[in-house]
Enzyme design. Structure first.
Site, PDB file in Angstrom:
ATOM      1  N   ARG A   1       0.812  -1.210   0.000  1.00  0.00           N
ATOM      2  CA  ARG A   1       0.000   0.000   0.000  1.00  0.00           C
ATOM      3  C   ARG A   1       0.845   1.260   0.000  1.00  0.00           C
ATOM      4  NH1 ARG A   1      -5.583  -1.445   0.584  1.00  0.00           N
ATOM      5  NH2 ARG A   1      -6.716   0.369   1.281  1.00  0.00           N
TER       6      ARG A   1
ATOM      7  N   ARG B   1      -9.887   8.161   2.048  1.00  0.00           N
ATOM      8  CA  ARG B   1      -9.222   6.969   1.505  1.00  0.00           C
ATOM      9  C   ARG B   1      -8.653   7.255   0.114  1.00  0.00           C
ATOM     10  NH1 ARG B   1     -13.873   2.829   1.809  1.00  0.00           N
ATOM     11  NH2 ARG B   1     -12.429   1.429   0.727  1.00  0.00           N
TER      12      ARG B   1
HETATM   13  P1  AP5 Z   1      -9.347  -2.563   1.776  1.00  0.00           P
HETATM   14  O1  AP5 Z   1     -10.372  -3.484   2.290  1.00  0.00           O
HETATM   15  O2  AP5 Z   1      -8.153  -3.092   1.074  1.00  0.00           O
HETATM   16  O3  AP5 Z   1     -10.094  -1.477   0.904  1.00  0.00           O
HETATM   17  P2  AP5 Z   1      -9.640  -0.687  -0.410  1.00  0.00           P
HETATM   18  O4  AP5 Z   1      -8.297  -0.897  -0.971  1.00  0.00           O
HETATM   19  O5  AP5 Z   1      -9.961   0.701  -0.029  1.00  0.00           O
HETATM   20  O6  AP5 Z   1     -10.447  -1.352  -1.495  1.00  0.00           O
HETATM   21  P3  AP5 Z   1     -11.936  -1.700  -1.437  1.00  0.00           P
HETATM   22  O7  AP5 Z   1     -12.152  -3.014  -0.752  1.00  0.00           O
HETATM   23  O8  AP5 Z   1     -12.743  -0.549  -0.915  1.00  0.00           O
HETATM   24  O9  AP5 Z   1     -12.268  -1.751  -2.990  1.00  0.00           O
HETATM   25  P4  AP5 Z   1     -11.905  -2.835  -4.088  1.00  0.00           P
HETATM   26  O10 AP5 Z   1     -10.900  -2.265  -5.028  1.00  0.00           O
HETATM   27  O11 AP5 Z   1     -11.591  -4.159  -3.459  1.00  0.00           O
HETATM   28  O12 AP5 Z   1     -13.292  -2.864  -4.847  1.00  0.00           O
HETATM   29  P5  AP5 Z   1     -14.470  -3.954  -4.831  1.00  0.00           P
HETATM   30  O13 AP5 Z   1     -14.067  -5.125  -5.653  1.00  0.00           O
HETATM   31  O14 AP5 Z   1     -14.959  -4.207  -3.439  1.00  0.00           O
HETATM   32  O15 AP5 Z   1      -8.772  -1.637   2.970  1.00  0.00           O
HETATM   33  C1  AP5 Z   1      -9.608  -1.059   3.947  1.00  0.00           C
HETATM   34  C2  AP5 Z   1      -8.750  -0.361   4.983  1.00  0.00           C
HETATM   35  O16 AP5 Z   1      -7.883  -1.314   5.637  1.00  0.00           O
HETATM   36  C3  AP5 Z   1      -7.784   0.725   4.446  1.00  0.00           C
HETATM   37  O17 AP5 Z   1      -8.418   1.972   4.289  1.00  0.00           O
HETATM   38  C4  AP5 Z   1      -6.708   0.720   5.534  1.00  0.00           C
HETATM   39  O18 AP5 Z   1      -7.145   1.419   6.681  1.00  0.00           O
HETATM   40  C5  AP5 Z   1      -6.605  -0.764   5.892  1.00  0.00           C
HETATM   41  N1  AP5 Z   1      -5.590  -1.453   5.063  1.00  0.00           N
HETATM   42  C6  AP5 Z   1      -5.830  -2.427   4.147  1.00  0.00           C
HETATM   43  N2  AP5 Z   1      -4.674  -2.843   3.594  1.00  0.00           N
HETATM   44  C7  AP5 Z   1      -3.680  -2.132   4.174  1.00  0.00           C
HETATM   45  C8  AP5 Z   1      -2.267  -2.106   4.004  1.00  0.00           C
HETATM   46  N3  AP5 Z   1      -1.642  -2.902   3.127  1.00  0.00           N
HETATM   47  N4  AP5 Z   1      -1.560  -1.237   4.770  1.00  0.00           N
HETATM   48  C9  AP5 Z   1      -2.160  -0.442   5.675  1.00  0.00           C
HETATM   49  N5  AP5 Z   1      -3.504  -0.407   5.865  1.00  0.00           N
HETATM   50  C10 AP5 Z   1      -4.263  -1.230   5.124  1.00  0.00           C
HETATM   51  O19 AP5 Z   1     -15.571  -3.132  -5.650  1.00  0.00           O
HETATM   52  C11 AP5 Z   1     -16.162  -1.965  -5.109  1.00  0.00           C
HETATM   53  C12 AP5 Z   1     -17.651  -1.889  -5.549  1.00  0.00           C
HETATM   54  O20 AP5 Z   1     -17.710  -1.730  -6.963  1.00  0.00           O
HETATM   55  C13 AP5 Z   1     -18.442  -3.169  -5.232  1.00  0.00           C
HETATM   56  O21 AP5 Z   1     -19.742  -2.813  -4.874  1.00  0.00           O
HETATM   57  C14 AP5 Z   1     -18.442  -3.955  -6.559  1.00  0.00           C
HETATM   58  O22 AP5 Z   1     -19.576  -4.752  -6.694  1.00  0.00           O
HETATM   59  C15 AP5 Z   1     -18.409  -2.814  -7.587  1.00  0.00           C
HETATM   60  N6  AP5 Z   1     -17.635  -3.169  -8.785  1.00  0.00           N
HETATM   61  C16 AP5 Z   1     -16.445  -3.841  -8.833  1.00  0.00           C
HETATM   62  N7  AP5 Z   1     -16.026  -3.950 -10.104  1.00  0.00           N
HETATM   63  C17 AP5 Z   1     -16.963  -3.303 -10.880  1.00  0.00           C
HETATM   64  C18 AP5 Z   1     -17.080  -3.053 -12.290  1.00  0.00           C
HETATM   65  N8  AP5 Z   1     -16.149  -3.486 -13.154  1.00  0.00           N
HETATM   66  N9  AP5 Z   1     -18.160  -2.359 -12.722  1.00  0.00           N
HETATM   67  C19 AP5 Z   1     -19.101  -1.917 -11.845  1.00  0.00           C
HETATM   68  N10 AP5 Z   1     -19.052  -2.131 -10.504  1.00  0.00           N
HETATM   69  C20 AP5 Z   1     -17.985  -2.815 -10.027  1.00  0.00           C
END
Ligand code: AP5
Length: 242
Positions: free
Chosen positions: A112, A195
């Site tokens: 990250r 974020r």
């Molecule tokens: P984390 O859980 O990793 O969240 P993120 O990186 O912010 O990513 P998201 O899970 O929010 O999104 P995603 O890219 O996985 O999208 P998704 O597939 O769900 O981290 C959360 C927190 O934990 C961080 O803020 C931090 O505090 C901590 N953390 C985690 N890792 C860390 C690290 N390495 N170091 C330090 N702290 C850390 O899709 C999103 C939505 O869009 C869904 O509803 C989905 O259905 C929809 N969707 C997906 N693809 C499409 C598409 N192609 N078209 C339309 N809709 C779509």
């Protein structure tokens, strides 16, 4: 190519692409919050027989079990900040020591920042392993906000839905478990904005980092989830053929 892959999967079963491609493939999905990393990492892990390692999911599991690590992580997650590197790295290295990681893994949400990427690279070298591919899921910020605020997850099986783009079949209930879906606390609009700021400041520099190492590829993350999966499988296949 897609037809050939589907035929192979039909003949050999859902995880057949594993051996058809390459065992031991290690990849990372890069992208902003909401870019689709979790959605695609689950699909790739399933189709290729890889370990799916999501640091966000691991932190949330600790949170729901009430562990000390979970209590530490909660403060940072709810504010949209990164959990400290030492806590994150120890958790990741422990998970990668599991026997199933030997078949290859897909990282989602890790590394990250540059410090995590460098520590990870050192650890991989010490284990005689390396990262084969880093794929950026490119999505505009305006789309990300809509995706995150409409996301719902199943508290039981962790399946991810979107109220508009991939809604559940009935009301806001999980298709598999039938339980009411929930919104992640950090998907509220004010935390989403923080974020995204953290992503641009801390995580986006990893794009140049992996480009310099010659393993970066990019996929249009605004295409349909199915089209993104196919593009990713195509990239994996390309690397496996090298
Ligand atoms: P984390 O859980 O990793 O969240 P993120 O990186 O912010 O990513 P998201 O899970 O929010 O999104 P995603 O890219 O996985 O999208 P998704 O597939 O769900 O981290 C959360 C927190 O934990 C961080 O803020 C931090 O505090 C901590 N953390 C985690 N890792 C860390 C690290 N390495 N170091 C330090 N702290 C850390 O899709 C999103 C939505 O869009 C869904 O509803 C989905 O259905 C929809 N969707 C997906 N693809 C499409 C598409 N192609 N078209 C339309 N809709 C779509």
């Amino acid at each position: 190519m897609i037809q050939r892959r589907e035929e192979a999967a039909l003949l050999l079963g859902p995880n057949a692409e594993v051996s058809a491609l390459r065992s031991g493939m290690n990849l990372v999905l890069l992208g902003a919050p909401g870019a689709g990393k979790g959605t695609q990492a689950k699909r790739l892990a399933d189709r290729l027989g890889l370990l799916h390692l999501s640091t966000g999911d691991l932190f949330r599991a600790h949170l729901s079990q009430g562990t000390e690590l979970g209590k530490t992580a909660r403060r940072y997650m709810e504010a949209g900040e990164l959990v400290p590197d030492d806590v994150t790295l120890a958790m990741v290295f422990d998970r990668l020591s599991a026997p199933e990681a030997a078949q290859g893994f897909v990282l989602d949400g890790f590394p990250r920042n540059l410090a995590q990427a460098e520590a990870f690279e050192r650890e991989m070298a010490a284990r005689g392993q390396r990262l084969d591919l880093a794929v950026l899921l490119a999505v505009a910020d305006s789309v990300l906000v809509e995706r995150l605020t409409g996301r719902r997850t199943c508290p039981q099986c962790q399946a991810t839905y979107h109220l508009v783009f991939s809604p559940p079949a009935h009301d806001e209930l999980c298709d598999r478990c039938g339980v009411p879906l929930v919104q992640r606390p950090d998907d509220r609009p004010e935390t989403v904005m923080r974020r995204l700021e953290v992503y641009h400041a801390e995580t986006a520099p990893l794009i140049a980092y992996y480009r310099r190492r010659g393993i970066l590829r990019e996929v249009n993350g605004e295409a349909s989830p199915e089209a993104v999966t196919e593009a990713l499988l195509g990239l994996v296949e390309g690397v496996a053929g090298d």
